[in-house]
Scaffold this active site. Structure first.
Site, mmCIF file in Angstrom:
data_model
loop_
_atom_site.group_PDB
_atom_site.id
_atom_site.type_symbol
_atom_site.label_atom_id
_atom_site.label_comp_id
_atom_site.label_asym_id
_atom_site.label_seq_id
_atom_site.Cartn_x
_atom_site.Cartn_y
_atom_site.Cartn_z
ATOM 1 N N SER A 47 0.862 -1.173 0.000
ATOM 2 C CA SER A 47 0.000 0.000 0.000
ATOM 3 C C SER A 47 0.898 1.222 0.000
ATOM 4 C CB SER A 47 -0.935 -0.009 1.207
ATOM 5 O OG SER A 47 -1.926 0.975 1.014
ATOM 6 N N GLU A 48 0.600 2.179 -0.874
ATOM 7 C CA GLU A 48 1.522 3.281 -1.159
ATOM 8 C C GLU A 48 1.839 4.136 0.065
ATOM 9 O OE1 GLU A 48 -1.265 4.375 -3.962
ATOM 10 O OE2 GLU A 48 -1.825 6.291 -3.065
ATOM 11 N N ASN A 49 0.954 4.095 1.077
ATOM 12 C CA ASN A 49 1.203 4.915 2.259
ATOM 13 C C ASN A 49 2.227 4.295 3.199
ATOM 14 O OD1 ASN A 49 -0.982 3.056 2.578
ATOM 15 N ND2 ASN A 49 -1.443 3.983 4.546
ATOM 16 N N SER A 89 8.526 3.855 -0.538
ATOM 17 C CA SER A 89 7.306 3.266 -1.081
ATOM 18 C C SER A 89 7.212 3.503 -2.586
ATOM 19 C CB SER A 89 6.096 3.878 -0.380
ATOM 20 O OG SER A 89 4.930 3.209 -0.777
#
Lengths: 211, 221
Positions: A47-49, A89
């Site tokens: 997940s990009e976060n 990320s």
């Protein structure tokens, strides 16, 4: 025409994700894919976060506001998970380290162009998030969407009319009506949802579907 | 060395009208809600806010927008569930919006922090977001030239901190906070637990050189 439910569509996409893959799921419908990993496979969700190894939703009462995914849903960690900051990320995303990204779309063109971040409505503020980064950095881009808009107008086009997210980036499109590959000749039929004919699906598709 | 300050108000006191401010966080995770509240009370306006989102509900960045303190937002994803104050200001043409792809936003901030004069990325090539920017084709692939993004201040949220300004984070609250610490000239960290003892060097995520002040704020939203 026969239409796959959202959960059946998610399961269909999950079926094509191999064991050991690193996968990013876009917001909206794609987030459901993680619930349908076939038995015996380990898929690692990014997940990009800032998490690799997204686990299932926590039980009620155990939610932590500092444990969320890119859709802002509460998550847990899967075994082997790690946390990291945004630069790392996006190095995973832009540097070609992930294997597959599953994204939603407003429109997909027969040359693989994707439009999923802005419409032509000036009043509607555009929101790109990490979509443009994923499409240039992840080798396989799967699109998961309804075959047509709510008013029945086509989303699989000869040319996108909305602002593009990326050029020639889509590998495969999964809709409620069919699965299509993007090839050098355009859309090629992989399979039809049970009971549908190519003639019926072609009738609601602007671009040509090659059998 | 002791970078600890006693109050949120003292921490945000150097922020002036017209300042550019990076604000950490993604969704509701890792947002320095205490510092934002203090900034609102402090009164600075005409701010440029650099953050991933543009606030939701009535808290955080949404409060600054509601209070009319923001002239410009630079972010990747302004439209979130509940981003009513952003939408209100945007529709009324009361704020300027610059949408930046999320990875480009992080990299522009990283470039600023690392003294890099710009970089080439394929992200956004051939799209509206590359319009007016220098492009280059390398080995058959198109790239967009992106500039570093500096800010006067960064407001950060961390889990643990020490008097030297070293920080560590919790879960997905890390997100933009470490890179923003490097990209701003003056970084202020709101920290859940500030100890007088040093953090274990192996556990430090943001080295204290990037942080100018640390203030304890125990509340986790």
């Amino acid at each position: 025409m026969n239409r796959l439910s959202d959960s059946a569509l998610a399961a269909r996409v999950a079926f094509d994700i191999p064991d050991g893959a690193y996968v990013n799921l876009g917001i909206g419908k794609p987030t459901h894919v993680s619930a349908y990993v076939p038995e015996g496979r380990e898929v690692i969700y990014h997940s990009e976060n800032g998490i690799l190894g997204v686990g299932p939703t926590p039980p009620e009462g155990e939610e932590d506001v500092e444990m969320i995914d890119a859709s802002k849903r509460y998550i847990t960690t899967a075994p082997g998970a790690s946390f990291f900051e945004h630069s790392d990320s996006f190095a995973m995303m832009r540097g070609g380290h992930l294997d597959i990204a599953v994204l939603g779309a407003y429109q997909v063109a027969e040359n693989g162009d994707l439009a999923n971040w802005a419409t032509l409505d000036q009043k509607f503020p555009p929101a790109v998030g990490g979509a443009m980064d994923l499409v240039v950095g992840v080798p396989k881009i799967f699109v998961m969407m309804q075959h047509t808009n709510r008013d029945g107008s086509p989303k699989l086009l000869r040319k996108c009319t909305y602002p593009l997210t990326g050029l020639g980036v889509v590998s495969r499109v999964y809709t409620d009506l069919a699965v299509l590959d993007v090839t050098s000749e355009g859309f090629r039929l992989v399979e039809l949802t049970k009971g549908n004919s190519l003639t019926d699906v072609q009738a609601v598709t602007e671009a040509t579907i090659h059998a | 060395m002791d970078k600890r300050v006693n109050t949120l108000a003292e921490a945000v006191a150097p922020i002036q009208d017209g300042a550019s401010i990076m604000i950490g966080g993604f969704g509701s995770s890792g947002i320095p809600f205490g510092l934002i509240d203090a900034l609102l009370e402090h009164g600075a306006g005409e701010l440029t806010v650099i953050s991933n989102n543009a606030g939701a509900g009535e808290t955080g960045i949404a409060k600054l927008l509601k209070g009319g303190r923001v002239a410009k937002v630079i972010c990747s994803y302004p439209r979130s569930p509940g981003s009513i104050w952003f939408e209100k200001r945007y529709e009324a043409d009361e704020i300027e919006l610059e949408v930046v792809p999320q990875g480009t936003l992080a990299e522009r901030i990283r470039a600023a922090g690392a003294g890099i004069g710009g970089f080439l990325t394929p992200t956004g090539y051939g799209t509206l977001l590359a319009e007016g920017k220098e492009t280059r084709v390398i080995d058959g692939r198109g790239y967009v030239m992106e500039a570093p993004l500096h800010a006067d201040f960064a407001l950060l949220r961390a889990e643990r901190g020490d008097p030297w300004g070293n920080l560590s984070y919790h879960g997905t609250a890390r997100n933009f906070n470490p890179v923003m610490a490097t990209g701003a000239r003056h970084s202020i960290a709101e920290v859940r637990h500030v100890s007088s003892d040093p953090l274990a060097p192996e556990s430090v995520v943001t080295p204290g050189i990037f942080v100018q002040s640390v203030v304890e704020y125990g509340v986790r939203p």
